[in-house]
Design a protein around this motif. Structure first.
Motif, PDB file in Angstrom:
ATOM      1  N   ALA A 185     -48.039  -7.404  20.510  1.00  0.00           N
ATOM      2  CA  ALA A 185     -46.767  -6.934  19.959  1.00  0.00           C
ATOM      3  C   ALA A 185     -46.853  -6.782  18.451  1.00  0.00           C
ATOM      4  O   ALA A 185     -46.381  -5.807  17.872  1.00  0.00           O
ATOM      5  CB  ALA A 185     -45.642  -7.897  20.339  1.00  0.00           C
ATOM      6  N   GLY A 241     -46.620  -3.290  16.363  1.00  0.00           N
ATOM      7  CA  GLY A 241     -45.660  -3.133  15.278  1.00  0.00           C
ATOM      8  C   GLY A 241     -46.332  -2.727  13.993  1.00  0.00           C
ATOM      9  O   GLY A 241     -45.837  -1.854  13.259  1.00  0.00           O
ATOM     10  N   ARG A 269     -43.147  -8.890   6.538  1.00  0.00           N
ATOM     11  CA  ARG A 269     -43.996  -9.223   7.691  1.00  0.00           C
ATOM     12  C   ARG A 269     -44.715 -10.550   7.437  1.00  0.00           C
ATOM     13  O   ARG A 269     -44.872 -11.366   8.345  1.00  0.00           O
ATOM     14  CB  ARG A 269     -45.007  -8.104   7.950  1.00  0.00           C
ATOM     15  N   GLY A 289     -34.149  -1.167  16.437  1.00  0.00           N
ATOM     16  CA  GLY A 289     -34.732  -2.328  17.123  1.00  0.00           C
ATOM     17  C   GLY A 289     -34.664  -3.565  16.263  1.00  0.00           C
ATOM     18  O   GLY A 289     -35.352  -3.647  15.244  1.00  0.00           O
ATOM     19  N   THR A 297     -37.812  -6.286  14.458  1.00  0.00           N
ATOM     20  CA  THR A 297     -39.080  -5.552  14.489  1.00  0.00           C
ATOM     21  C   THR A 297     -39.552  -5.129  13.097  1.00  0.00           C
ATOM     22  O   THR A 297     -40.697  -4.688  12.946  1.00  0.00           O
ATOM     23  CB  THR A 297     -38.946  -4.284  15.356  1.00  0.00           C
ATOM     24  N   GLY A 333     -38.483  -1.155  12.919  1.00  0.00           N
ATOM     25  CA  GLY A 333     -37.431  -0.526  13.703  1.00  0.00           C
ATOM     26  C   GLY A 333     -36.246  -0.068  12.876  1.00  0.00           C
ATOM     27  O   GLY A 333     -35.782   1.078  13.023  1.00  0.00           O
ATOM     28  N   GLY A 384     -34.927  -2.713  23.122  1.00  0.00           N
ATOM     29  CA  GLY A 384     -35.664  -2.884  21.875  1.00  0.00           C
ATOM     30  C   GLY A 384     -35.448  -1.764  20.890  1.00  0.00           C
ATOM     31  O   GLY A 384     -36.136  -1.697  19.871  1.00  0.00           O
ATOM     32  N   ALA A 397     -37.877   1.550  18.234  1.00  0.00           N
ATOM     33  CA  ALA A 397     -39.194   0.942  18.032  1.00  0.00           C
ATOM     34  C   ALA A 397     -39.730   0.392  19.342  1.00  0.00           C
ATOM     35  O   ALA A 397     -40.921   0.536  19.646  1.00  0.00           O
ATOM     36  CB  ALA A 397     -39.104  -0.155  16.983  1.00  0.00           C
ATOM     37  N   GLY A 398     -38.863  -0.250  20.133  1.00  0.00           N
ATOM     38  CA  GLY A 398     -39.285  -0.759  21.429  1.00  0.00           C
ATOM     39  C   GLY A 398     -39.677   0.365  22.363  1.00  0.00           C
ATOM     40  O   GLY A 398     -40.646   0.247  23.119  1.00  0.00           O
TER      41      GLY A 398
END
Length: 329
Positions: free
Chosen positions: A17, A21, A193, A271, A274, A277, A316, A319-320
């Motif tokens: 995941a 991303g 991040r 999303g 994320t 997102g 999501g 983005a999901g």
């Protein structure tokens, strides 16, 4: 033993995941970097202006995702930070301070201080009470700027021009401003991040999932939530700095509750939780507004139906949905 096995079993999907991303964020940034060249070749220079606006609101939505997606704090006054950041530029410009190297730190500092004071009060509440108190603080900031007649009041405040950078007029052109916004957005993505992947981020997510359990193991959620709120406010303030420079105008409308609602829609559409997102959500929302408004005066109805479809078809967000398509491919 069973808990350890479960944790080990859960690791590969988490890594996949995170990787998807990161790859999606890289693709989005690479596509944006190539946009001015493509727009110039196609004879569509207005796309650079529109994309710059998308990235600015993407930066603001990204900051909201830190508190909404990772902290479960539904802030309905987040646009106040955008307005404060924009007014920091406008007020400094009115007093002859036009360098971005001064304006940006002042704006971020003012927004961080406002977030610290209001967050310390707001975070004593939860749920709908938190929503209402952040809305109240946002409206207080809005009406304060409306009543500030010395700096335009309800009519807003025009800038003398775009900010200089270390005394040089480096962002006078739209492509130059575009790449500055892109650089700020990329740094914010990388920095956040790192924040959410750190111990701080794990405690923040744990507080979102079960605050009582986090307290039981020795972590008080309030300092972590307040720190996230201050970080988000400072980043949203930088978005306000960039928005003021693009429009060369500052208005109290930047901090209205409707703008805060739009930021929440951007996060949900793209999303939550994320990071990349909300950037996609901001771009999608602004693009839909531009396209649908061209065909009908009732474009908000079509926009609402599309938002409902996205929410129902992909929990999501966009983005999901993109991640699912990538995994299948």
């Amino acid at each position: 033993m069973n808990t350890l096995v479960a944790r080990i079993a859960a690791e590969p999907p988490r890594r996949r995941a995170a990787l998807s991303g990161t790859a999606l964020a890289g693709l989005v940034l690479a596509a944006l970097a190539a946009l001015p060249v493509a727009a110039e070749a196609a004879g569509l220079p207005f796309l650079v202006v529109t994309a710059t606006r998308m990235m600015i609101f993407g930066l603001a939505a990204l900051s909201l995702d830190l508190v909404l997606g990772y902290g479960a704090m539904v802030s309905f006054g987040h646009a106040a930070f955008i307005g404060l950041g924009a007014y920091a530029v406008g007020i400094l410009d009115a007093h002859g301070v036009r360098d971005l190297a001064v304006q940006a730190p002042v704006a971020a500092g003012a927004c961080a201080l406002f977030a610290l004071v209001t967050g310390a009060i707001s975070l004593r509440t939860r749920g709908v009470y938190f929503i209402m108190i952040t809305l109240a603080f946002g409206q207080m900031a809005y009406f304060f700027m409306v009543s500030l007649a010395a700096y335009g009041g309800d009519d807003g405040l025009p800038l003398s021009g775009r900010s200089t950078l270390f005394g040089m007029r480096l962002i006078e052109g739209d492509p130059a401003l575009f790449y500055l916004v892109l650089a700020v957005l990329a740094v914010a993505l990388v920095a956040l991040r790192g924040v959410v992947a750190s111990r701080f981020g794990r405690v923040l997510r744990g507080s979102r999932d079960n605050a009582v359990r986090m307290q039981a193991i020795g972590f008080s959620p309030l300092p972590y939530r307040l720190t996230a709120y201050v970080i988000a406010g400072a980043i949203a303030g930088l978005a306000g700095v960039l928005l003021a420079n693009q429009a060369e105008f500052v208005s109290p409308a930047y901090m209205s509750w409707q703008r805060s609602g739009e930021l929440i829609v951007m996060v949900v559409l793209g999303g939550m939780g994320t990071l990349v997102g909300p950037v996609i959500g901001a771009a999608a929302l602004i693009a839909l507004e531009e396209v649908l408004a061209h065909y009908s005066d009732h474009w908000r109805l079509g926009l609402g139906l599309m938002l409902v479809a996205v929410v129902l078809l992909s929990r999501g967000g966009l983005a999901g949905l993109a991640a699912k398509i990538g995994r299948r491919a």
